[in-house]
Design an enzyme around this catalytic site. Structure first.
Site, PDB file in Angstrom:
ATOM      1  N   ASP A   1       0.827  -1.214   0.000  1.00  0.00           N
ATOM      2  CA  ASP A   1       0.000   0.000   0.000  1.00  0.00           C
ATOM      3  C   ASP A   1       0.862   1.266   0.000  1.00  0.00           C
ATOM      4  O   ASP A   1       0.619   2.189  -0.782  1.00  0.00           O
ATOM      5  CB  ASP A   1      -0.990  -0.009   1.175  1.00  0.00           C
ATOM      6  CG  ASP A   1      -0.329  -0.281   2.511  1.00  0.00           C
ATOM      7  OD1 ASP A   1       0.696  -0.971   2.556  1.00  0.00           O
ATOM      8  OD2 ASP A   1      -0.833   0.211   3.546  1.00  0.00           O
TER       9      ASP A   1
ATOM     10  N   ILE B   1       3.042  -9.783   1.655  1.00  0.00           N
ATOM     11  CA  ILE B   1       2.579 -11.020   2.304  1.00  0.00           C
ATOM     12  C   ILE B   1       1.358 -10.723   3.167  1.00  0.00           C
ATOM     13  O   ILE B   1       0.598 -11.614   3.496  1.00  0.00           O
ATOM     14  CB  ILE B   1       3.679 -11.672   3.155  1.00  0.00           C
ATOM     15  CG1 ILE B   1       4.053 -10.793   4.350  1.00  0.00           C
ATOM     16  CG2 ILE B   1       4.899 -12.020   2.333  1.00  0.00           C
ATOM     17  CD1 ILE B   1       4.650 -11.575   5.502  1.00  0.00           C
ATOM     18  N   ASP B   2       1.175  -9.453   3.559  1.00  0.00           N
ATOM     19  CA  ASP B   2       0.090  -9.103   4.485  1.00  0.00           C
ATOM     20  C   ASP B   2      -1.300  -9.333   3.887  1.00  0.00           C
ATOM     21  O   ASP B   2      -2.275  -9.420   4.627  1.00  0.00           O
ATOM     22  CB  ASP B   2       0.197  -7.627   4.901  1.00  0.00           C
ATOM     23  CG  ASP B   2       1.526  -7.324   5.576  1.00  0.00           C
ATOM     24  OD1 ASP B   2       2.251  -8.281   5.895  1.00  0.00           O
ATOM     25  OD2 ASP B   2       1.840  -6.135   5.766  1.00  0.00           O
TER      26      ASP B   2
ATOM     27  N   LYS C   1       1.039 -31.424  27.234  1.00  0.00           N
ATOM     28  CA  LYS C   1       1.346 -30.666  28.459  1.00  0.00           C
ATOM     29  C   LYS C   1       1.737 -29.207  28.219  1.00  0.00           C
ATOM     30  O   LYS C   1       1.927 -28.474  29.184  1.00  0.00           O
ATOM     31  CB  LYS C   1       2.434 -31.371  29.267  1.00  0.00           C
ATOM     32  CG  LYS C   1       3.766 -31.540  28.548  1.00  0.00           C
ATOM     33  CD  LYS C   1       4.750 -32.275  29.440  1.00  0.00           C
ATOM     34  CE  LYS C   1       6.005 -32.751  28.778  1.00  0.00           C
ATOM     35  NZ  LYS C   1       6.767 -31.860  27.980  1.00  0.00           N
TER      36      LYS C   1
END
Ligand code: FBP
Length: 674
Positions: free
Chosen positions: A193, A228-229, A271
């Site tokens: 962007d 990648i976002d 666990k």
């Protein structure tokens, strides 16, 4: 003035991508899918775009008129009326290209796509290290012989990248010099962007220069959606114009493989919990894709937190609830996924960050002024200067206060302040900031209560675009620490929490399971390891076609557009999206700036709805999935991002339940060297 036949020298940099592993060699030979639009007599060629009737609705008309009067808002489509042979015969054009922002898998395929579109009679010139390369103006030749090294590789290691914002008259003038030096006809900016904001600003500037007669011929600017976002997605009136940015799917698959493995580990050892933060800056698209791919016990979506105005305490209550409910059933392990940007979406944290951003922006101005006045030296600062001249501007009190916040100590001598850089402890820095009285009461209280590692990361310098470095904030540790405290309190005083309704046991076995529970938890961050892996076949194909689209747009003389491919499961078509329609005003570095709006996760989207419908079931742990490694051969190789498949109606969650997977179809599989 720029002439048409400028002689120029371009460096031919040796390629450092060696491709020696069997997988890399296999990928070098893997054909890519090319949309039918680019195929002419079996050969890959550029296409001609025509201006569609359709204008996109703009976000801020007056901002556009003020700042981008030369930019258009109509969509570009491949139209029958514009003959493609005209564009295919274009020769002698010189096109510059840069990567900008963080790396993303598929970038080198974009270069291959551009090269293919330009053909042998036009020239592609790469500039290294992102926008800095354009400013510096040393190009290198990218020619077709490099394609066999570049195709289907991850990373930007050939050209490099950077986050510089082209934002000052000097930087614009430097780019103009580069355009003139190489006689560029076009520039392609491959970025997210912020980088596409750079693209439209540069497109406007170069149009102005041409109109003013400073440039003799047009130099157009085109963007390619990379990050990648996944926060570059465009949907207008129910029509998908940009399904996703390239690189998103590869990163999400790399992280999903690890989360899938952790889910199996948690189920095996029974666990320990794993709480992992995953990259994606602001938007939670990656966290959502991972959740849909792997079905973990606990996933946070930042946009939902913001929408529901959940406080830090509410978020911790929800997370603790999932862990405690599992513990009551004797399930002491689990996996939690936390989006990178979460901190900016929790309302009280958002407010604190905004206030710190304002302070940081002011401090930067003061720092520059102090440097200019000679009180702070350029490099590390040791200056003995009289500060009197700045008194009138800021007042001595204010200077001293700000010097402290900036990390400088001072001593008053007879006539001078001796200024010295200091490594103040976080505690002291916090005190300075609070004493500066720049924070609201609520922010002050929150700020003082935050642990040191969080405060340190929040005080780091913002990037060139004014963004907080959220990847450096260990929010997963903050949340886990708070959960631990809450669980400890509950275990120490269960009756109190039962009375308040926060704890409920159906029977004694549940109570004993909970009281015997030890909250072992490991935290981690999945980020940089996902950005440069070899691209999935989806990203390899998609980015190659985006490159072909961008190459066609610049050859056709279009400016201020972003390349896109639509209809990804039906043969796919290239389009050009007007960047002007994506611009809105946003606060950056303490002032409102025109930027491309990030696409966040929409809570009414089919992908989010599918997640929200199922998360309580997934908390149980019986439905977790392990998607495993990225595939290149066979039917599994044709998988596409689930968020795209669900949001664009290619695929439903029910089909996913049945074990089917969504596939894409860009066009024909091709050996691009032919
Ligand atoms: P881009 O949007 O520029 O592609 O960057 C994405 C990203 O990977 C974010 O997810 C992350 O917050 C940021 O870059 C990290 O940046 P840096 O590489 O500067 O640490």
């Amino acid at each position: 003035m720029q002439g048409d036949a400028v002689e120029f020298q371009v460096k031919d940099k040796e390629i450092n991508i060696k491709r020696t592993s069997p997988t890399e060699r296999f990928l070098a030979e893997l054909p890519v899918q090319v949309a039918k639009a680019f195929l002419f007599d079996g050969k890959i060629r550029p296409v001609a775009f025509t201006v569609s009737e359709e204008s996109l609705p703009v976000k801020d008309e007056s901002l556009l008129q003020r700042q981008f009067p030369y930019m258009k808002t109509q969509l570009l489509v491949v139209g029958a009326e514009e003959p493609s042979d005209k564009i295919q015969n274009i020769a002698g054009k010189r096109i510059g290209v840069i990567f900008s922002g963080g790396p993303a898998s598929g970038g080198n395929n974009v270069l291959c796509g551009i090269l293919k579109a330009l053909g042998r009679h036009n020239t592609l010139i790469g500039f290294e290290k992102g926008p800095d390369g354009l400013i510096k103006g040393e190009g290198l030749l990218i020619h077709s012989k490099k394609m066999k090294y570049l195709i289907n590789t991850g990373g930007f290691d050939y050209l490099g990248t950077g986050r510089t914002k082209i934002d000052s008259p000097e930087k614009f003038a430097a780019v103009l010099t580069t355009v003139q030096k190489y006689s560029l006809d076009g520039i392609i900016i491959v970025g997210g962007d912020d980088s596409n904001t750079n693209a439209i600003e540069l497109a406007e500037f170069l149009s102005e220069q041409q109109n003013a007669g400073i440039l003799a011929k047009p130099c157009t600017v085109v963007g390619v959606p990379k990050t990648i976002d996944g926060d570059l997605q465009i949907n207008v009136g129910g029509k998908t114009l940009l399904p996703i940015s390239f690189g998103f799917y590869t990163a999400a698959r790399v992280y999903s493989k690890t989360i899938g493995n952790l889910l199996t580990d948690a189920a095996s050892q029974g666990k320990s919990w794993f709480c992992y933060k995953v990259m994606g800056r602001s938007a939670s698209h990656i966290a959502l894709e991972i959740a849909l791919q792997t079905r973990p016990h606990l996933t946070l979506i930042s946009e939902e937190i913001a929408e529901k105005k959940q406080s830090l305490n509410d978020v911790v209550t929800y997370m603790t609830g999932v862990v405690v409910n599992r513990a009551k059933q004797g399930k002491y392990s689990g996996v939690g996924v936390i989006p990178e940007g979460i901190i900016e979406f929790i309302p009280e944290m958002k407010m604190l960050i905004l206030e710190l951003n304002k302070l940081s922006a002011r401090l930067m101005t003061i720092k520059e002024d102090l440097k200019e006045a000679g009180i702070l030296a350029e490099n590390g600062f040791l200056a003995e200067q009289n500060v009197k001249e700045l008194e009138s501007q800021y007042g001595v009190e204010s200077i001293l206060k700000h010097l402290h916040i900036l990390g400088f100590d001072y001593k008053l001598s007879e006539t001078d302040y001796v200024v010295r850089e200091m490594e103040f402890s976080t505690r002291v820095k916090k005190d300075f900031i609070v004493s500066a009285q720049e924070l609201s009461d609520a922010s002050k209280e929150l700020f003082m209560s935050l642990p040191d590692d969080i405060v340190e990361a929040m005080l780091l310098d913002r990037d060139d675009h004014g963004n907080l470095k959220v990847s450096q904030i260990p929010s997963e540790n903050l949340l886990v620490r708070m959960m631990k405290e809450r669980i400890r309190d509950m275990q120490q005083n269960p009756d109190h929490f039962e009375k308040s309704g926060e704890l409920h046991f159906f029977n004694e076995a549940e109570r004993m399971n909970f009281l015997n529970f030890v909250f072992n938890v490991q935290t981690g961050f999945l980020g940089y390891e996902g950005r440069c892996g070899a691209p999935t076949r989806f990203d390899a194909d998609y980015s190659m076609n985006l490159g072909l689209t961008a190459g066609s747009l610049v050859l056709g003389g279009q400016t201020g557009y972003m390349a896109s491919m639509i209809n990804l499961s039906g043969g796919s078509q290239p389009i050009g999206i007007p960047l002007a329609a994506l611009i809105h005003g946003e606060e950056r570095k303490g002032a409102v700036k025109p930027v491309i709006e990030k696409a966040l996760v929409k809570l009414d989207s089919p992908a989010f709805q599918a997640f929200a419908r199922n998360r309580d079931t997934w908390a149980d742990g019986n439905s977790s999935r392990s998607p495993g490694a990225i595939q290149y051969k066979g039917e599994l190789a044709a998988m596409m991002p689930l968020v795209v498949a669900l949001n664009t109606g290619i695929f439903t969650m029910e089909e996913h339940e049945e074990g089917k997977y969504p596939v894409y179809d860009i066009g024909e599989r091709r050996d691009i060297f032919a």
